[in-house]
Design a protein around this motif. Structure first.
Motif, PDB file in Angstrom:
ATOM      1  N   PHE A  37      -1.807  28.215  38.811  1.00  0.00           N
ATOM      2  CA  PHE A  37      -2.724  28.647  39.864  1.00  0.00           C
ATOM      3  C   PHE A  37      -2.893  27.581  40.946  1.00  0.00           C
ATOM      4  N   GLN A  38      -2.414  26.360  40.685  1.00  0.00           N
ATOM      5  CA  GLN A  38      -2.454  25.312  41.708  1.00  0.00           C
ATOM      6  C   GLN A  38      -1.121  25.162  42.444  1.00  0.00           C
ATOM      7  N   LEU A  43      -1.324  29.600  45.948  1.00  0.00           N
ATOM      8  CA  LEU A  43      -2.464  29.345  46.833  1.00  0.00           C
ATOM      9  C   LEU A  43      -2.206  29.804  48.263  1.00  0.00           C
ATOM     10  N   TRP A  46      -2.285  33.517  48.328  1.00  0.00           N
ATOM     11  CA  TRP A  46      -3.669  33.988  48.193  1.00  0.00           C
ATOM     12  C   TRP A  46      -4.381  33.882  49.554  1.00  0.00           C
ATOM     13  N   THR A  85     -15.544  26.052  48.785  1.00  0.00           N
ATOM     14  CA  THR A  85     -15.019  26.448  47.484  1.00  0.00           C
ATOM     15  C   THR A  85     -13.502  26.277  47.471  1.00  0.00           C
ATOM     16  N   LEU A  86     -12.941  26.232  46.268  1.00  0.00           N
ATOM     17  CA  LEU A  86     -11.493  26.143  46.125  1.00  0.00           C
ATOM     18  C   LEU A  86     -10.860  27.506  46.369  1.00  0.00           C
ATOM     19  N   GLY A  88      -8.453  30.681  45.778  1.00  0.00           N
ATOM     20  CA  GLY A  88      -8.066  31.389  44.549  1.00  0.00           C
ATOM     21  C   GLY A  88      -8.946  32.568  44.227  1.00  0.00           C
ATOM     22  N   THR A  92      -8.107  34.326  40.267  1.00  0.00           N
ATOM     23  CA  THR A  92      -7.531  33.072  39.790  1.00  0.00           C
ATOM     24  C   THR A  92      -8.337  32.564  38.604  1.00  0.00           C
ATOM     25  N   THR A  95      -9.163  27.053  38.762  1.00  0.00           N
ATOM     26  CA  THR A  95      -8.995  26.370  40.039  1.00  0.00           C
ATOM     27  C   THR A  95      -9.089  24.869  39.800  1.00  0.00           C
ATOM     28  N   ASP A  96      -8.512  24.105  40.736  1.00  0.00           N
ATOM     29  CA  ASP A  96      -8.485  22.655  40.540  1.00  0.00           C
ATOM     30  C   ASP A  96      -7.987  21.988  41.813  1.00  0.00           C
ATOM     31  N   GLU A 127     -14.421  27.565  37.853  1.00  0.00           N
ATOM     32  CA  GLU A 127     -13.371  27.778  36.845  1.00  0.00           C
ATOM     33  C   GLU A 127     -12.488  26.536  36.659  1.00  0.00           C
TER      34      GLU A 127
END
Length: 376
Positions: A37-38, A43, A46, A85-86, A88, A92, A95-96, A127
């Motif tokens: 997801f990273q 990303l 998305w 916010t991140l 995703g 997702t 997230t990170d 998350e």
């Protein structure tokens, strides 16, 4: 801005974000905590489907030679409070941020860069998986901060199916073996598709997913056109780099099920699947079929974890998985501490309301069973 030998910058336009693909992918490979997801493919795609003009804030940390050593893919969130916010969103599972394992000084540099970028906003990292790079930034944060519980995930060791069967009672294991023999007798064949086959395979997967949930509750976003466009952009390059796997299951030459699994060196997780309802009529246990294939592929790749991702549905509990709780990390500057407490308080209220709704639903279903009513 410069921090020792490091310098920071903020990317605010999607074209610039797109041009980061090669160096983002290189950094992703040097961040052992990263999940698929990273990846840049996930990303950036998305953002193209779900982003808002003017909201992008991708914080970058570079060495003096220009090499990218840290990145935080952020955006300004909608709402009454100023929040970053991140990327995703709700589709997702983890997230990170990204941190180069070989550059420890990138951690405080990214924390300082986040503080400057946020200014009067709260940084809300949702998350965040245990052991994620974001936890290192949280540890270096010099202002107000708060850790809250987020979604529950379930995880299994990445071992072949026989190893998973050892986790459950012998009687249940025998029933699973009988289901597997039935699958083999039917002649259902699993085939991992190639990169060039991904677009057509995803179309079939989404069609099967809609068919599978027809007339029942379904995540509405999974049936949307923007979600389909996101997957079609993101997944092919992920498959070609080994960050994803699309599998089709055929019976008598027809595709009767399909599965999308996302993979990193440490972890693999089944993200989305679709199955023809005709399999239920044949008494095929689709979840067991998918798990056997996923366990074989995940263990063969040397990964440690087979994640069932978010949610604790009953069918997952059969395998006695380990519960792993994601975290929500809230960060603020000294002048924005009140906003952090407001954000944390609102999050706690929503969590309480969600728990109450789940408990009422569970109680309702239990009462239905006692009174012999059809399930809700």
């Amino acid at each position: 801005m410069t921090a020792g030998a490091l310098r920071t910058e903020v990317c605010r336009d999607e074209e610039g974000f797109g041009r980061l693909a090669a160096e983002w992918t290189a950094l992703y490979g040097r961040c052992s905590a990263a999940t698929p997801f990273q990846s840049h493919s996930w990303l950036h795609s998305w953002w193209l489907s779900y982003g808002r003009p003017g909201a992008l804030r991708v914080v970058l940390v570079r060495r003096g030679d220009g090499a990218l050593v840290a990145a935080a893919p952020l955006m300004r969130a909608r709402g009454p409070l100023p929040v970053l916010t991140l990327l995703g969103g709700s589709i997702t599972d983890f997230t990170d941020v990204l941190l180069d394992d070989g550059c420890p000084e990138a951690v405080p540099a990214l924390a300082r860069a986040l503080a400057r970028t946020a200014r009067g906003a709260v940084v809300d990292l949702r998350e965040v998986r245990p052991g994620a790079a974001g936890e290192r930034v949280f540890a270096h944060w010099r202002g107000p901060r708060r850790r809250l519980p987020d979604s529950l995930c379930l995880e299994l060791p990445a071992v072949p199916m026989e190893g998973l069967l050892e986790r459950i009672p012998s009687g249940k294991a025998q029933r699973v073996r009988a289901k597997l023999r039935k699958l083999d007798a039917l002649g259902i064949d699993a085939r991992v598709v190639t990169g060039e086959e991904v677009p057509a395979a995803l179309d079939r997967l989404l069609a099967l997913h809609r068919l599978q949930w027809q007339g029942r509750g379904v995540t509405a976003e999974h049936t949307s056109e923007r979600f389909a466009q996101h997957l079609n952009r993101a997944v092919r390059p992920m498959v070609e780099r080994g960050d994803a796997m699309v599998t089709e299951f055929r019976l008598a030459g027809d595709v009767v099920a399909a599965d999308l699994t996302l993979m990193s060196p440490r972890l693999a997780g089944g993200y989305l699947y679709g199955a023809d309802p005709a399999l239920r009529a044949r008494k095929v246990d689709v979840a067991t079929m998918l798990l056997r294939h996923g366990a074989r592929e995940t263990s063969a790749g040397g990964r440690a974890t087979l994640s069932m991702l978010r949610g604790s549905e009953p069918y997952k509990q059969h395998w006695r998985p380990e519960p792993v709780r994601n975290s929500r990390l809230l960060l603020a500057g000294p002048g924005t501490a009140p906003l952090l407490w407001l954000r944390a308080g609102a999050a706690g209220t929503r969590s309480w309301a969600a728990r109450q709704a789940r408990e009422r639903a569970w109680a309702g279903r239990a009462l239905d069973r006692v009174k012999g009513r059809p399930p809700r």
